[in-house]
Design a protein around this motif. Structure first.
Motif, PDB file in Angstrom:
ATOM      1  N   THR A  67       0.824  -1.216   0.000  1.00 29.17           N
ATOM      2  CA  THR A  67       0.000   0.000   0.000  1.00 29.17           C
ATOM      3  C   THR A  67       0.854   1.259   0.000  1.00 29.17           C
ATOM      4  O   THR A  67       0.537   2.247  -0.669  1.00 29.17           O
ATOM      5  CB  THR A  67      -0.936   0.004   1.216  1.00 29.17           C
ATOM      6  N   LEU A  68       1.950   1.224   0.752  1.00 25.15           N
ATOM      7  CA  LEU A  68       2.831   2.388   0.850  1.00 25.15           C
ATOM      8  C   LEU A  68       3.901   2.416  -0.240  1.00 25.15           C
ATOM      9  O   LEU A  68       4.767   3.287  -0.223  1.00 25.15           O
ATOM     10  CB  LEU A  68       3.507   2.407   2.228  1.00 25.15           C
ATOM     11  N   PRO A 188       7.728   6.129 -12.504  1.00 22.25           N
ATOM     12  CA  PRO A 188       8.283   6.689 -11.283  1.00 22.25           C
ATOM     13  C   PRO A 188       7.279   7.582 -10.583  1.00 22.25           C
ATOM     14  O   PRO A 188       6.402   8.158 -11.220  1.00 22.25           O
ATOM     15  CB  PRO A 188       9.482   7.518 -11.779  1.00 22.25           C
ATOM     16  N   PRO A 189       7.355   7.705  -9.236  1.00 20.41           N
ATOM     17  CA  PRO A 189       6.447   8.573  -8.516  1.00 20.41           C
ATOM     18  C   PRO A 189       6.693  10.034  -8.866  1.00 20.41           C
ATOM     19  O   PRO A 189       7.796  10.429  -9.214  1.00 20.41           O
ATOM     20  CB  PRO A 189       6.771   8.282  -7.052  1.00 20.41           C
ATOM     21  N   HIS A 190       5.636  10.842  -8.785  1.00 18.16           N
ATOM     22  CA  HIS A 190       5.723  12.264  -9.065  1.00 18.16           C
ATOM     23  C   HIS A 190       5.435  13.043  -7.794  1.00 18.16           C
ATOM     24  O   HIS A 190       4.596  12.658  -6.992  1.00 18.16           O
ATOM     25  CB  HIS A 190       4.711  12.661 -10.150  1.00 18.16           C
ATOM     26  N   SER A 191       6.133  14.124  -7.627  1.00 19.44           N
ATOM     27  CA  SER A 191       5.950  14.944  -6.441  1.00 19.44           C
ATOM     28  C   SER A 191       4.648  15.731  -6.546  1.00 19.44           C
ATOM     29  O   SER A 191       4.192  16.086  -7.631  1.00 19.44           O
ATOM     30  CB  SER A 191       7.115  15.915  -6.287  1.00 19.44           C
ATOM     31  N   ARG A 192       4.050  16.014  -5.415  1.00 17.31           N
ATOM     32  CA  ARG A 192       2.854  16.824  -5.357  1.00 17.31           C
ATOM     33  C   ARG A 192       3.067  17.953  -4.369  1.00 17.31           C
ATOM     34  O   ARG A 192       3.850  17.849  -3.434  1.00 17.31           O
ATOM     35  CB  ARG A 192       1.654  15.964  -4.922  1.00 17.31           C
ATOM     36  N   GLN A 201      -0.482   4.525 -10.190  1.00 19.87           N
ATOM     37  CA  GLN A 201      -1.606   3.778  -9.662  1.00 19.87           C
ATOM     38  C   GLN A 201      -2.426   4.594  -8.653  1.00 19.87           C
ATOM     39  O   GLN A 201      -3.403   4.115  -8.117  1.00 19.87           O
ATOM     40  CB  GLN A 201      -1.127   2.480  -8.964  1.00 19.87           C
ATOM     41  N   GLY A 202      -2.048   5.813  -8.338  1.00 22.79           N
ATOM     42  CA  GLY A 202      -2.828   6.623  -7.411  1.00 22.79           C
ATOM     43  C   GLY A 202      -1.984   7.145  -6.268  1.00 22.79           C
ATOM     44  O   GLY A 202      -0.780   6.924  -6.188  1.00 22.79           O
ATOM     45  N   SER A 203      -2.617   7.888  -5.356  1.00 26.30           N
ATOM     46  CA  SER A 203      -1.911   8.496  -4.239  1.00 26.30           C
ATOM     47  C   SER A 203      -1.510   7.453  -3.212  1.00 26.30           C
ATOM     48  O   SER A 203      -2.203   6.456  -3.002  1.00 26.30           O
ATOM     49  CB  SER A 203      -2.802   9.553  -3.585  1.00 26.30           C
TER      50      SER A 203
END
Length: 330
Positions: A67-68, A188-192, A201-203
């Motif tokens: 999940t994390l 890759p993850p994107h900064s918010r 896949q979502g937050s």
């Protein structure tokens, strides 16, 4: 007969068969209540004393890691090895490791979670189900090889046969198969701006939010597993009372639930090589109890449980033949 009529007939036959099994089981419970109670008690003790204290913490922690999105260390550490040996990408390393170490149904649960999140393709998910969703290494070494076979030096043979037969069955029946799903690439993850991370896949939720969702989900999973174990242990108790030859009763018990089945196979009057081969065969298959546990944790994902059951059945046959070949040679 057209395709629609065949499907309708198939559904009706399955439903009639289900009626027969359910009413027969209910009849046996009413006719032999003591046998039913003892079988259910065996399953309850196996679940409460072995699976619940060991599997539940693993389910919670594994759910948190997924999940994390914290499985990256496994990918970095195991990716260079696993991706060269198996036809999977780095994202499959974590469920592969968990499945081999902890066994079913945690391997299937982890695979299903990553497949639903888009980090595994359908082909990779089916391969992982077929190869890594086995009995755990500790079960194979401590229970199968040491306790029931009373041959600790055969532990290496047990592992070799189980994983070789799994690789053989998945290579023959899963890898060449065409799948609907397209290969999904890891982004890759994107900064918010709000400080959270967002992936393809979502937050990613906060830790305590993830924990609050993983705990009840893990309890639901372990409860389903316990229900299947109790039910199939009861059915195995009925099989033990059938007026059949002892080896046949032992084999049927193993096909239903492997723990009690292995115990019956080890104690029946058969040559040592036959007992070892049958034990490894039913262990590789996993029993109908294991199939139902896998179906429970993969339900709603679209992964084919029928095809998985066929692959596991073939793995059981391969494991039996491979064991007989090895024991004959040595």
């Amino acid at each position: 007969m057209d395709q629609h009529a065949k499907k309708t007939l198939s559904r009706r036959l399955r439903r009639y068969f289900l009626y027969l099994v359910l009413f027969l089981t209910l009849f046996l419970m009413l006719l032999f209540p003591k046998t039913a109670a003892l079988g259910a008690l065996e399953g309850l003790l196996l679940w409460s004393k072995t699976l619940l204290p060991i599997l539940l913490p693993f389910l919670i922690l594994s759910g948190l890691l997924i999940t994390l999105h914290m499985t990256k260390p496994f990918e970095l550490l195991l990716g260079p090895i696993f991706t060269r040996i198996f036809p999977v990408r780095e994202s499959a390393c974590y469920p592969l490791f968990v499945g081999l170490l902890c066994g079913m149904p945690l391997g299937a649960k982890t695979t299903a979670s990553l497949y639903e999140s888009g980090r595994l393709s359908e082909r990779e998910a089916m391969f992982l189900l077929g190869f890594s969703n086995q009995a755990s290494m500790m079960f194979l070494i401590s229970y199968v090889a040491t306790q029931e076979q009373n041959t600790p030096h055969y532990a290496l043979l047990v592992l070799l046969v189980l994983y070789s037969s799994a690789l053989l069955s998945t290579t023959i029946f899963i890898l060449p198969k065409k799948y609907r799903g397209q290969e999904k690439k890891n982004l890759p993850p994107h900064s918010r701006s709000d400080g959270t991370r967002k992936t393809a896949q979502g937050s990613i939720p906060a830790f305590f939010t993830a924990l609050d969702s993983c705990i009840p989900e893990s309890f639901a999973t372990i409860t389903k597993v316990g229900g299947y174990i109790i039910l199939f242990s009861m059915l195995s108790a009925f099989v033990r009372e059938l007026p059949l030859p002892e080896p046949l009763r032992a084999l049927f018990c193993g096909m239903l639930e492997i723990t009690s089945g292995i115990q019956k196979i080890s104690s029946c009057a058969l040559p040592a090589a036959q007992k070892t081969a049958l034990t490894l065969g039913v262990t590789a298959f996993g029993g109908f109890c294991g199939l139902m546990q896998t179906k429970s944790v993969t339900s709603g994902t679209g992964l084919s449980i029928n095809y998985y059951a066929f692959v596991k059945l073939m793995q059981g046959l391969f494991a039996y033949l491979l064991t007989m070949l090895i024991l004959t040679l040595i």
